[in-house]
Scaffold this motif. Structure first.
Motif, PDB file in Angstrom:
ATOM      1  N   HIS A 101       0.821  -1.244   0.062  1.00 25.66           N
ATOM      2  CA  HIS A 101      -0.162  -0.221   0.016  1.00 25.66           C
ATOM      3  C   HIS A 101       0.898   1.207   0.130  1.00 25.66           C
ATOM      4  O   HIS A 101       1.650   1.463   0.929  1.00 25.66           O
ATOM      5  N   ARG A 102       0.735   1.945  -0.972  1.00 30.76           N
ATOM      6  CA  ARG A 102       1.384   3.511  -0.879  1.00 30.76           C
ATOM      7  C   ARG A 102       0.017   4.346  -1.126  1.00 30.76           C
ATOM      8  O   ARG A 102      -0.821   4.210  -2.233  1.00 30.76           O
ATOM      9  N   HIS A 103      -0.018   5.292  -0.307  1.00 25.30           N
ATOM     10  CA  HIS A 103      -1.218   6.135  -0.353  1.00 25.30           C
ATOM     11  C   HIS A 103      -1.342   6.934  -1.670  1.00 25.30           C
ATOM     12  O   HIS A 103      -0.067   7.466  -1.815  1.00 25.30           O
ATOM     13  N   GLY A 104      -2.597   7.397  -1.966  1.00 27.26           N
ATOM     14  CA  GLY A 104      -2.744   8.178  -3.126  1.00 27.26           C
ATOM     15  C   GLY A 104      -2.006   9.585  -3.113  1.00 27.26           C
ATOM     16  O   GLY A 104      -1.532  10.238  -4.146  1.00 27.26           O
ATOM     17  N   SER A 105      -2.103   9.900  -1.860  1.00 23.54           N
ATOM     18  CA  SER A 105      -1.431  11.532  -1.524  1.00 23.54           C
ATOM     19  C   SER A 105      -0.032  11.392  -1.516  1.00 23.54           C
ATOM     20  O   SER A 105       0.564  12.759  -1.699  1.00 23.54           O
ATOM     21  N   GLN A 106       0.628  10.384  -1.664  1.00 23.99           N
ATOM     22  CA  GLN A 106       2.146  10.154  -1.519  1.00 23.99           C
ATOM     23  C   GLN A 106       2.780  11.187  -2.938  1.00 23.99           C
ATOM     24  O   GLN A 106       2.159  10.750  -3.862  1.00 23.99           O
ATOM     25  N   ALA A 107       3.678  11.814  -2.779  1.00 27.09           N
ATOM     26  CA  ALA A 107       4.345  12.577  -4.076  1.00 27.09           C
ATOM     27  C   ALA A 107       4.757  11.519  -4.957  1.00 27.09           C
ATOM     28  O   ALA A 107       5.421  10.461  -4.858  1.00 27.09           O
ATOM     29  N   GLN A 108       4.534  11.896  -6.318  1.00 29.13           N
ATOM     30  CA  GLN A 108       5.144  11.160  -7.358  1.00 29.13           C
ATOM     31  C   GLN A 108       6.608  11.094  -7.304  1.00 29.13           C
ATOM     32  O   GLN A 108       7.157  10.092  -7.687  1.00 29.13           O
ATOM     33  N   PHE A 109       7.226  12.141  -7.114  1.00 27.72           N
ATOM     34  CA  PHE A 109       8.585  12.399  -7.151  1.00 27.72           C
ATOM     35  C   PHE A 109       9.360  12.944  -6.207  1.00 27.72           C
ATOM     36  O   PHE A 109       9.013  14.039  -5.707  1.00 27.72           O
ATOM     37  N   ILE A 110      10.086  12.292  -5.580  1.00 29.33           N
ATOM     38  CA  ILE A 110      10.944  12.462  -4.349  1.00 29.33           C
ATOM     39  C   ILE A 110      12.458  12.642  -4.713  1.00 29.33           C
ATOM     40  O   ILE A 110      13.057  11.901  -5.068  1.00 29.33           O
ATOM     41  N   PRO A 111      12.780  14.047  -4.613  1.00 30.69           N
ATOM     42  CA  PRO A 111      14.036  14.657  -5.144  1.00 30.69           C
ATOM     43  C   PRO A 111      15.222  14.298  -4.137  1.00 30.69           C
ATOM     44  O   PRO A 111      16.136  15.196  -3.912  1.00 30.69           O
ATOM     45  N   VAL A 112      15.242  13.119  -3.456  1.00 31.12           N
ATOM     46  CA  VAL A 112      16.211  12.764  -2.516  1.00 31.12           C
ATOM     47  C   VAL A 112      16.515  11.412  -2.817  1.00 31.12           C
ATOM     48  O   VAL A 112      15.771  10.586  -2.856  1.00 31.12           O
ATOM     49  N   ALA A 113      17.402  11.041  -3.183  1.00 26.07           N
ATOM     50  CA  ALA A 113      18.133   9.503  -3.501  1.00 26.07           C
ATOM     51  C   ALA A 113      17.872   8.785  -2.239  1.00 26.07           C
ATOM     52  O   ALA A 113      18.105   9.076  -1.051  1.00 26.07           O
ATOM     53  N   VAL A 114      17.296   7.414  -2.363  1.00 22.41           N
ATOM     54  CA  VAL A 114      17.265   6.611  -1.331  1.00 22.41           C
ATOM     55  C   VAL A 114      18.764   5.585  -1.232  1.00 22.41           C
ATOM     56  O   VAL A 114      18.878   5.180  -2.438  1.00 22.41           O
ATOM     57  N   PRO A 115      19.171   5.670   0.010  1.00 27.81           N
ATOM     58  CA  PRO A 115      20.458   4.869  -0.009  1.00 27.81           C
ATOM     59  C   PRO A 115      20.085   3.222  -0.380  1.00 27.81           C
ATOM     60  O   PRO A 115      19.198   2.966  -0.032  1.00 27.81           O
ATOM     61  N   ASP A 116      21.175   2.820  -0.819  1.00 25.99           N
ATOM     62  CA  ASP A 116      21.168   1.411  -1.441  1.00 25.99           C
ATOM     63  C   ASP A 116      20.741   0.424  -0.099  1.00 25.99           C
ATOM     64  O   ASP A 116      20.216  -0.503   0.037  1.00 25.99           O
ATOM     65  N   ASP A 117      21.765   0.914   0.908  1.00 21.81           N
ATOM     66  CA  ASP A 117      21.659   0.130   2.166  1.00 21.81           C
ATOM     67  C   ASP A 117      20.632   0.783   3.170  1.00 21.81           C
ATOM     68  O   ASP A 117      20.882   2.123   3.552  1.00 21.81           O
ATOM     69  N   ASP A 118      19.516   0.067   3.447  1.00 25.60           N
ATOM     70  CA  ASP A 118      18.603   0.653   4.417  1.00 25.60           C
ATOM     71  C   ASP A 118      19.361   1.112   5.758  1.00 25.60           C
ATOM     72  O   ASP A 118      18.782   1.986   6.253  1.00 25.60           O
ATOM     73  N   THR A 119      20.302   0.369   6.232  1.00 18.73           N
ATOM     74  CA  THR A 119      20.989   0.832   7.486  1.00 18.73           C
ATOM     75  C   THR A 119      21.627   2.324   7.506  1.00 18.73           C
ATOM     76  O   THR A 119      22.007   2.789   8.420  1.00 18.73           O
ATOM     77  N   ASP A 120      21.896   2.621   5.997  1.00 18.34           N
ATOM     78  CA  ASP A 120      22.477   4.089   5.926  1.00 18.34           C
ATOM     79  C   ASP A 120      21.440   5.116   5.927  1.00 18.34           C
ATOM     80  O   ASP A 120      21.550   6.424   5.825  1.00 18.34           O
ATOM     81  N   PRO A 159      18.628   6.821   7.936  1.00 20.22           N
ATOM     82  CA  PRO A 159      17.863   7.207   9.550  1.00 20.22           C
ATOM     83  C   PRO A 159      16.415   7.201   9.380  1.00 20.22           C
ATOM     84  O   PRO A 159      15.733   6.609  10.203  1.00 20.22           O
ATOM     85  N   ILE A 160      15.960   7.686   8.349  1.00 23.02           N
ATOM     86  CA  ILE A 160      14.403   7.817   7.982  1.00 23.02           C
ATOM     87  C   ILE A 160      13.621   6.604   7.925  1.00 23.02           C
ATOM     88  O   ILE A 160      12.893   5.930   8.576  1.00 23.02           O
ATOM     89  N   GLU A 161      14.493   5.595   6.855  1.00 25.25           N
ATOM     90  CA  GLU A 161      13.754   4.373   6.771  1.00 25.25           C
ATOM     91  C   GLU A 161      14.084   3.410   8.005  1.00 25.25           C
ATOM     92  O   GLU A 161      12.878   2.890   8.328  1.00 25.25           O
ATOM     93  N   ARG A 162      15.006   3.714   8.938  1.00 24.11           N
ATOM     94  CA  ARG A 162      14.972   3.029  10.071  1.00 24.11           C
ATOM     95  C   ARG A 162      14.048   3.625  11.304  1.00 24.11           C
ATOM     96  O   ARG A 162      13.423   2.612  11.932  1.00 24.11           O
ATOM     97  N   ALA A 163      13.868   4.730  11.270  1.00 27.13           N
ATOM     98  CA  ALA A 163      12.735   5.506  11.979  1.00 27.13           C
ATOM     99  C   ALA A 163      11.429   4.877  11.539  1.00 27.13           C
ATOM    100  O   ALA A 163      10.518   4.545  12.457  1.00 27.13           O
ATOM    101  N   MET A 164      11.244   4.741  10.212  1.00 24.74           N
ATOM    102  CA  MET A 164       9.811   4.429   9.826  1.00 24.74           C
ATOM    103  C   MET A 164       9.522   2.562  10.128  1.00 24.74           C
ATOM    104  O   MET A 164       8.524   2.624  10.987  1.00 24.74           O
ATOM    105  N   ALA A 165      10.577   1.954  10.187  1.00 20.67           N
ATOM    106  CA  ALA A 165      10.546   0.641  10.672  1.00 20.67           C
ATOM    107  C   ALA A 165      10.252   0.565  12.127  1.00 20.67           C
ATOM    108  O   ALA A 165       9.407  -0.377  12.702  1.00 20.67           O
ATOM    109  N   TRP A 166      11.012   1.557  13.114  1.00 20.75           N
ATOM    110  CA  TRP A 166      10.661   1.360  14.280  1.00 20.75           C
ATOM    111  C   TRP A 166       9.308   1.906  14.680  1.00 20.75           C
ATOM    112  O   TRP A 166       8.654   1.413  15.735  1.00 20.75           O
TER     113      TRP A 166
END
Length: 316
Positions: free
Chosen positions: A189-208, A210-217
């Motif tokens: 599920h990705r909500h419809g209101s999510q932006a189409q284009f996020i101008p920030v690269a997502v790191p290849d390694d999730d451990t790098d 911090p936002i992904e870690r915070a989301m999982a937490w």
């Protein structure tokens, strides 16, 4: 069973054509699809594709006019629709059909006039051109998909998958959509209101990241109160930096993202367990039945009890 007419045309992308056919054809619990999917064309027969091979389409506009769901999986930029196709779509719509425009399929939706005075979503790269061609509609390039009830439109390829999964979720519940997404190896599920284009690269390694870690937490603690200060400390950031980085990373605010996670989890519990609504409210972090009901109705337009009753069959 819901009848689905997927519109093909000469020069269509077979990849775009496959998205609704795959999602609706494979949806349902235990492999039993509640959709009858038929690919249609204005003139049935052999159609060329952009992939260098031809396809054969057996169904015509009579299938479109009687469908419950009419899907344009793509279109040609700047191209209108013929009077015959327009009439078939209008007949279907008048009979209660939902119209779906995936990616450039929004051009076909706009050409019918059925979205005049309303808003549609399309691929960000084509939004300006669509708005200029059809000034009677409001074009959104900042969302993955939008659902007006009778008219549903989305951005490009990945968003088209999200949009079709949203339709399955709306029709048959979170469990059916989640199982289907798992089989397709895509996000449930990705909500419809999510932006189409996020101008920030997502790191290849999730451990790098911090936002992904915070989301999982946060996902692991939906049954608890999560305040922004503790959440930002988990990401080793100040509250202000965390708030800014979260929006850059996801296209939405941390609070709105968290609320959507709670609602999604509540939907799944209501469909797949016999827990009381009060228990579901506690287990999803809403704290009280009143709070769950308020947010559930505001975001989904129904009550938790009504949602459970609607999808009880799909949850078994």
């Amino acid at each position: 069973m819901t009848s689905v007419a997927v519109i093909a045309f000469d020069g269509i992308s077979p990849f775009h054509l496959s998205v609704p056919s795959l999602v609706f054809g494979r949806s349902g619990i235990d492999g039993l699809s509640p959709y009858d999917v038929r690919v249609c064309a204005e003139e049935p027969g052999t159609l060329a594709t952009t992939a260098g091979f031809d396809i054969t389409v057996q169904h015509g506009l009579d299938t479109v006019s009687t469908a419950d769901l009419v899907v344009f999986p793509g279109w040609l930029r700047g191209r209108g629709i013929s009077p015959a196709l327009n009439e078939a779509v209008h007949i279907a719509h008048a009979n209660g059909a939902r119209l779906v425009g995936l990616c450039l399929g929004s051009w076909a939706i706009a050409a019918t006039g059925l979205a005049d005075g309303r808003e549609v979503t399309t691929h960000w790269a084509d939004a300006d051109a669509l708005a200029m061609a059809y000034p009677a509609i409001q074009v959104r390039a900042d969302t993955l998909w939008s659902d007006l009830g009778d008219v549903i439109t989305s951005a490009g390829v990945a968003a088209a998958l999200d949009c079709c999964l949203h339709i399955v979720r709306t029709d048959h519940g979170a469990r059916a959509a989640t199982e289907l997404a798992r089989s397709l190896v895509t996000a449930p599920h990705r909500h419809g209101s999510q932006a189409q284009f996020i101008p920030v690269a997502v790191p290849d390694d999730d451990t790098d990241d911090p936002i992904e870690r915070a989301m999982a937490w946060a996902r692991a603690r939906l049954d608890t109160a999560i305040d922004l200060d503790n959440w930002s400390r988990e990401a080793l950031m100040s509250r202000r930096t965390f708030t800014r980085r979260f929006r850059e990373r996801t296209g939405t605010s941390a609070q709105q993202w968290l609320l959507q996670q709670r609602i999604d989890h509540a939907r799944l519990l209501l469909e797949s367990t016999d827990d009381t609504v009060d228990r579901v409210a506690r287990d999803t972090g809403f704290g009280s039945t009143v709070s769950l009901r308020h947010h559930f109705h505001r975001m989904l337009g129904t009550s938790p009890a009504a949602h459970r009753a609607q999808f009880r069959g799909a949850a078994r």
